[in-house]
Design an enzyme around this catalytic site. Sequence first.
Site, PDB file in Angstrom:
ATOM      1  N   ASP A 202       0.867  -1.167   0.000  1.00 23.75           N
ATOM      2  CA  ASP A 202       0.000   0.000   0.000  1.00 23.75           C
ATOM      3  C   ASP A 202       0.909   1.223   0.000  1.00 23.75           C
ATOM      4  O   ASP A 202       1.521   1.565   1.016  1.00 23.75           O
ATOM      5  CB  ASP A 202      -0.889  -0.037   1.252  1.00 23.75           C
ATOM      6  CG  ASP A 202      -1.734   1.223   1.399  1.00 23.75           C
ATOM      7  OD1 ASP A 202      -1.550   2.161   0.604  1.00 23.75           O
ATOM      8  OD2 ASP A 202      -2.565   1.269   2.332  1.00 23.75           O
ATOM      9  N   LYS A 228      -3.562  11.684  -3.488  1.00 15.68           N
ATOM     10  CA  LYS A 228      -2.514  11.918  -2.478  1.00 15.68           C
ATOM     11  C   LYS A 228      -1.180  12.212  -3.146  1.00 15.68           C
ATOM     12  O   LYS A 228      -0.154  12.325  -2.489  1.00 15.68           O
ATOM     13  CB  LYS A 228      -2.376  10.694  -1.566  1.00 15.68           C
ATOM     14  CG  LYS A 228      -3.586  10.503  -0.654  1.00 15.68           C
ATOM     15  CD  LYS A 228      -3.320   9.379   0.309  1.00 15.68           C
ATOM     16  CE  LYS A 228      -4.584   8.767   0.844  1.00 15.68           C
ATOM     17  NZ  LYS A 228      -5.187   9.521   1.946  1.00 15.68           N
TER      18      LYS A 228
HETATM   19  N1  PMP Z   1      -3.816   3.417   2.720  1.00 16.77           N
HETATM   20  C1  PMP Z   1      -3.215   4.444   3.332  1.00 16.77           C
HETATM   21  C2  PMP Z   1      -1.898   4.220   4.012  1.00 16.77           C
HETATM   22  C3  PMP Z   1      -3.815   5.703   3.346  1.00 16.77           C
HETATM   23  O1  PMP Z   1      -3.230   6.718   3.968  1.00 16.77           O
HETATM   24  C4  PMP Z   1      -5.061   5.867   2.686  1.00 16.77           C
HETATM   25  C5  PMP Z   1      -5.776   7.201   2.698  1.00 16.77           C
HETATM   26  N2  PMP Z   1      -5.753   7.879   3.903  1.00 16.77           N
HETATM   27  C6  PMP Z   1      -5.629   4.767   2.048  1.00 16.77           C
HETATM   28  C7  PMP Z   1      -4.982   3.570   2.080  1.00 16.77           C
HETATM   29  C8  PMP Z   1      -6.939   4.868   1.341  1.00 16.77           C
HETATM   30  O2  PMP Z   1      -6.845   5.719   0.228  1.00 16.77           O
HETATM   31  P1  PMP Z   1      -8.145   6.145  -0.574  1.00 16.77           P
HETATM   32  O3  PMP Z   1      -9.116   6.652   0.442  1.00 16.77           O
HETATM   33  O4  PMP Z   1      -7.647   7.223  -1.493  1.00 16.77           O
HETATM   34  O5  PMP Z   1      -8.638   4.956  -1.299  1.00 16.77           O
END
Ligand code: PMP
Length: 409
Positions: A202, A228
């Site tokens: 991830d 992000k």
């Molecule tokens: N994994 C991590 C480490 C994250 O920081 C985030 C978002 N805060 C996610 C997964 C999920 O990302 P998204 O909501 O853009 O799908």
Amino acid sequence: MKEPVMELTETDIRYEFPVLRSYPDMVYLDSGATTQKPESVLRRIDRYYRLENANVHRGIHALGEAATEAYEGSRDRVFKFINASRREEIVFTGGTTDAINLVASGFRESLLKPGKKILLSGMEHHANLVPWQLAAQRSGAELDFIPVSDDGSLELEDLEARLNNKVAIVALTQVSNVLGTVNPIDRIIDTAHSMGIPVLIDAAQSISRIPVDVQQLKADFLVFSGHKVYGPTGTGVLYGREEWLDRLPPYRGGGDMIDTVDLHTSTWNTLPYKFEAGTPNISGAAGLGAALEWLDRRDVRRVGEHEELLTEILRSRLEELSWIKMLPAPEGARTGLVSFTIDGIHHYDAAQVLDKKGFALRSGHHCAQPLHRRFGLEGSLRASFGAYNRESEIDRLLDALHDTRRFLS
Ligand code: PMP
């Protein structure tokens, strides 16, 4: 204290971000939740709708070709950005969550069964936990977790004992969205591979901060969100090694993901289209490509060094305050963000007062309830950095924290 390594005049970089330009007094410390978007990304999205709007992979007309070029050109950009070996290994998704659900559901259908295990860690975002819970519940497989130690790192001493032929997949975050811990994923991947176990990384919090080379890492799957990494919401990437993507069944059915369709059965399109059913987020993909181009120009390594330095500065400043408790993160392996609590003050109240003063911080469990509970907390405040933050904002935050404490105690 060293100055941030980026040579850019800080005014310039902020000027590229309309939101930061519109609110010059705001201190945006929530890039871990989503980064602001530079003009070049907004312009790219706008250009698609104004000059290239058509569907992809269909029409043999100029607009259709322009749209396909916008979409597939972005795939090429992603492919180069993470140094994949083949562009077919890049699947566009709706984000990290969507990409993990795709992999988890594929594993559930084809590779998980009673007796099998999914190895996660105690510091996963809910996005890398709940899809696996669903997969485990529906397949009869079990979840296992690499624990988090008191210093905020993963307890890897008994990793080899945890990795055995029952483990079907390891899924781990590269950078914790609560602690900022940078996990030694290369080592973990090597150990897992020595036992023939695939690993999903991830990279939601790392992709904008750490140069990622999937071939060097030998990652089997790597996922991230566009929003992000200075790109648009609703976009994301699943990188998967071809042999793994070939093994997984389709995730969603519909147009574009098929080769031939009969009334009762269908055959699947080649990679990556097997996983891209329906009209995709074309403008979003174009925007994501522009975001990676922007980050390439800024150099992700330098952006990462800048954020790491700000992280260290903030940690050392907070350390001086007896009424602030930081969540731990191992020295030398942390970046991008700091989570903390203020003695006697609820994180939500503090965030509200800080907001009134122009500071955007995250408060709550940051989609990581088990990790907060691990440290005896329900939630915390989190300051997370982007390429546009500066050291002077940390000074202002410290002043604001003193004021907030006075106001609320
Ligand atoms: N994994 C991590 C480490 C994250 O920081 C985030 C978002 N805060 C996610 C997964 C999920 O990302 P998204 O909501 O853009 O799908």
